[in-house]
Motif scaffolding. Sequence first.
Motif, PDB file in Angstrom:
ATOM      1  N   GLY A   1      17.441  10.052  -7.532  1.00  0.00           N
ATOM      2  CA  GLY A   1      17.558  10.259  -8.967  1.00  0.00           C
ATOM      3  C   GLY A   1      16.444   9.729  -9.834  1.00  0.00           C
ATOM      4  O   GLY A   1      16.449   9.965 -11.047  1.00  0.00           O
ATOM      5  N   ALA A   2      15.506   8.999  -9.263  1.00  0.00           N
ATOM      6  CA  ALA A   2      14.383   8.519 -10.084  1.00  0.00           C
ATOM      7  C   ALA A   2      13.587   9.733 -10.568  1.00  0.00           C
ATOM      8  O   ALA A   2      13.333  10.658  -9.796  1.00  0.00           O
ATOM      9  CB  ALA A   2      13.498   7.584  -9.272  1.00  0.00           C
ATOM     10  N   PRO A   3      13.192   9.762 -11.816  1.00  0.00           N
ATOM     11  CA  PRO A   3      12.492  10.939 -12.362  1.00  0.00           C
ATOM     12  C   PRO A   3      11.009  10.965 -11.963  1.00  0.00           C
ATOM     13  O   PRO A   3      10.114  10.837 -12.802  1.00  0.00           O
ATOM     14  CB  PRO A   3      12.673  10.773 -13.870  1.00  0.00           C
ATOM     15  CG  PRO A   3      12.762   9.293 -14.058  1.00  0.00           C
ATOM     16  CD  PRO A   3      13.456   8.755 -12.837  1.00  0.00           C
ATOM     17  N   VAL A   4      10.746  11.148 -10.684  1.00  0.00           N
ATOM     18  CA  VAL A   4       9.388  11.046 -10.164  1.00  0.00           C
ATOM     19  C   VAL A   4       8.745  12.399  -9.846  1.00  0.00           C
ATOM     20  O   VAL A   4       7.546  12.467  -9.614  1.00  0.00           O
ATOM     21  CB  VAL A   4       9.340  10.155  -8.898  1.00  0.00           C
ATOM     22  CG1 VAL A   4       9.764   8.734  -9.222  1.00  0.00           C
ATOM     23  CG2 VAL A   4      10.195  10.732  -7.781  1.00  0.00           C
ATOM     24  N   PHE A   5       9.543  13.462  -9.832  1.00  0.00           N
ATOM     25  CA  PHE A   5       8.993  14.775  -9.549  1.00  0.00           C
ATOM     26  C   PHE A   5       8.401  15.367 -10.830  1.00  0.00           C
ATOM     27  O   PHE A   5       8.506  14.775 -11.902  1.00  0.00           O
ATOM     28  CB  PHE A   5      10.066  15.697  -8.960  1.00  0.00           C
ATOM     29  CG  PHE A   5      10.673  15.199  -7.672  1.00  0.00           C
ATOM     30  CD1 PHE A   5       9.900  14.572  -6.697  1.00  0.00           C
ATOM     31  CD2 PHE A   5      12.022  15.349  -7.422  1.00  0.00           C
ATOM     32  CE1 PHE A   5      10.454  14.100  -5.509  1.00  0.00           C
ATOM     33  CE2 PHE A   5      12.589  14.897  -6.234  1.00  0.00           C
ATOM     34  CZ  PHE A   5      11.803  14.272  -5.289  1.00  0.00           C
TER      35      PHE A   5
ATOM     36  N   VAL B   1       9.651  10.831  -1.816  1.00  0.00           N
ATOM     37  CA  VAL B   1      10.708  11.844  -1.738  1.00  0.00           C
ATOM     38  C   VAL B   1      12.085  11.187  -1.890  1.00  0.00           C
ATOM     39  O   VAL B   1      12.947  11.701  -2.622  1.00  0.00           O
ATOM     40  CB  VAL B   1      10.610  12.651  -0.425  1.00  0.00           C
ATOM     41  CG1 VAL B   1      11.812  13.562  -0.247  1.00  0.00           C
ATOM     42  CG2 VAL B   1       9.315  13.463  -0.383  1.00  0.00           C
ATOM     43  N   VAL B   2      12.293  10.052  -1.240  1.00  0.00           N
ATOM     44  CA  VAL B   2      13.587   9.362  -1.325  1.00  0.00           C
ATOM     45  C   VAL B   2      13.837   8.860  -2.747  1.00  0.00           C
ATOM     46  O   VAL B   2      14.956   8.967  -3.266  1.00  0.00           O
ATOM     47  CB  VAL B   2      13.674   8.214  -0.285  1.00  0.00           C
ATOM     48  CG1 VAL B   2      14.892   7.336  -0.525  1.00  0.00           C
ATOM     49  CG2 VAL B   2      13.697   8.792   1.127  1.00  0.00           C
ATOM     50  N   LEU B   3      12.806   8.332  -3.387  1.00  0.00           N
ATOM     51  CA  LEU B   3      12.954   7.903  -4.788  1.00  0.00           C
ATOM     52  C   LEU B   3      13.439   9.060  -5.653  1.00  0.00           C
ATOM     53  O   LEU B   3      14.355   8.897  -6.468  1.00  0.00           O
ATOM     54  CB  LEU B   3      11.618   7.392  -5.343  1.00  0.00           C
ATOM     55  CG  LEU B   3      11.236   5.965  -5.051  1.00  0.00           C
ATOM     56  CD1 LEU B   3       9.807   5.690  -5.522  1.00  0.00           C
ATOM     57  CD2 LEU B   3      12.204   5.005  -5.709  1.00  0.00           C
TER      58      LEU B   3
ATOM     59  N   LEU C   1       0.824  -1.210   0.000  1.00  0.00           N
ATOM     60  CA  LEU C   1       0.000   0.000   0.000  1.00  0.00           C
ATOM     61  C   LEU C   1       0.863   1.267   0.000  1.00  0.00           C
ATOM     62  O   LEU C   1       0.564   2.228  -0.723  1.00  0.00           O
ATOM     63  CB  LEU C   1      -0.950   0.008   1.194  1.00  0.00           C
ATOM     64  CG  LEU C   1      -2.119  -0.972   1.110  1.00  0.00           C
ATOM     65  CD1 LEU C   1      -2.866  -1.032   2.440  1.00  0.00           C
ATOM     66  CD2 LEU C   1      -3.059  -0.576  -0.020  1.00  0.00           C
ATOM     67  N   CYS C   2       1.924   1.273   0.793  1.00  0.00           N
ATOM     68  CA  CYS C   2       2.830   2.432   0.808  1.00  0.00           C
ATOM     69  C   CYS C   2       3.470   2.632  -0.561  1.00  0.00           C
ATOM     70  O   CYS C   2       3.557   3.763  -1.059  1.00  0.00           O
ATOM     71  CB  CYS C   2       3.899   2.265   1.880  1.00  0.00           C
ATOM     72  SG  CYS C   2       3.260   2.391   3.563  1.00  0.00           S
ATOM     73  N   ALA C   3       3.906   1.532  -1.183  1.00  0.00           N
ATOM     74  CA  ALA C   3       4.502   1.610  -2.518  1.00  0.00           C
ATOM     75  C   ALA C   3       3.476   2.092  -3.543  1.00  0.00           C
ATOM     76  O   ALA C   3       3.799   2.898  -4.426  1.00  0.00           O
ATOM     77  CB  ALA C   3       5.066   0.254  -2.922  1.00  0.00           C
ATOM     78  N   LEU C   4       2.251   1.617  -3.418  1.00  0.00           N
ATOM     79  CA  LEU C   4       1.193   2.025  -4.332  1.00  0.00           C
ATOM     80  C   LEU C   4       0.954   3.541  -4.256  1.00  0.00           C
ATOM     81  O   LEU C   4       0.858   4.212  -5.278  1.00  0.00           O
ATOM     82  CB  LEU C   4      -0.104   1.273  -4.023  1.00  0.00           C
ATOM     83  CG  LEU C   4      -1.336   1.691  -4.822  1.00  0.00           C
ATOM     84  CD1 LEU C   4      -1.151   1.385  -6.303  1.00  0.00           C
ATOM     85  CD2 LEU C   4      -2.574   0.994  -4.281  1.00  0.00           C
ATOM     86  N   PHE C   5       0.893   4.072  -3.039  1.00  0.00           N
ATOM     87  CA  PHE C   5       0.644   5.509  -2.914  1.00  0.00           C
ATOM     88  C   PHE C   5       1.863   6.336  -3.303  1.00  0.00           C
ATOM     89  O   PHE C   5       1.710   7.454  -3.800  1.00  0.00           O
ATOM     90  CB  PHE C   5       0.109   5.855  -1.528  1.00  0.00           C
ATOM     91  CG  PHE C   5      -1.377   5.675  -1.455  1.00  0.00           C
ATOM     92  CD1 PHE C   5      -2.233   6.712  -1.759  1.00  0.00           C
ATOM     93  CD2 PHE C   5      -1.917   4.445  -1.134  1.00  0.00           C
ATOM     94  CE1 PHE C   5      -3.606   6.538  -1.735  1.00  0.00           C
ATOM     95  CE2 PHE C   5      -3.289   4.250  -1.108  1.00  0.00           C
ATOM     96  CZ  PHE C   5      -4.139   5.304  -1.412  1.00  0.00           C
ATOM     97  N   ALA C   6       3.060   5.793  -3.139  1.00  0.00           N
ATOM     98  CA  ALA C   6       4.245   6.469  -3.665  1.00  0.00           C
ATOM     99  C   ALA C   6       4.154   6.519  -5.193  1.00  0.00           C
ATOM    100  O   ALA C   6       4.444   7.549  -5.812  1.00  0.00           O
ATOM    101  CB  ALA C   6       5.519   5.757  -3.209  1.00  0.00           C
TER     102      ALA C   6
END
Length: 179
Positions: free
Chosen positions: A68-72, A62-64, A10-15
């Motif tokens: 360097g993961a292009p998540v922003f 935020v950590v992802l 669930l935490c991963a899903l919401f991330a």
Amino acid sequence: MKISTKDLVLCALFAAISCVLAQISIQLPFSPVPFTMQVMAVYLAGIILGAKKGFISQLVYVVLGAIGAPVFANFTGGVGAILGPAGGFIIAFPFMALIVGCVADKCRTKAYIIISMVLASVVCYVFGALWLVLVTKISFALAIKTAVLPFILFDMLKIIIVSIIGINIRSRIISGGLA
């Protein structure tokens, strides 16, 4: 705190939802901060997952991005994105989910949850504006004018939408014994 496999998922899903909604983004010409839909994911994480798991989901997001993961917004990532003009807003996300989650965990009335989202928004605005002042050396008044005021109306609309969706989902989860 012991965390189950279901909670991790669930935490991963919401991330992941935060990653996706961050890409629904418009760069306003007068603001160094883009308009995104990711705060909807932050509010939903708090309402649906509660304080601890909501916080964790947004911390993972935020950590992802930090590694360097292009998540922003606009598929950016890395420490530079956090140290940039929008960094304070990004850093505020886990705390926003924590605030909303604390209220959703304790009192399930729609009014209190809406108030918690407004309070979480204020926290985000303060973190974001102060960070923007530090990074760009502009005045606090200009930071509020360019990175807070243009977003308030849209954030209130997001709060209304999320309150309808999130509270209904949470009540169904609780009534179904899935919480």
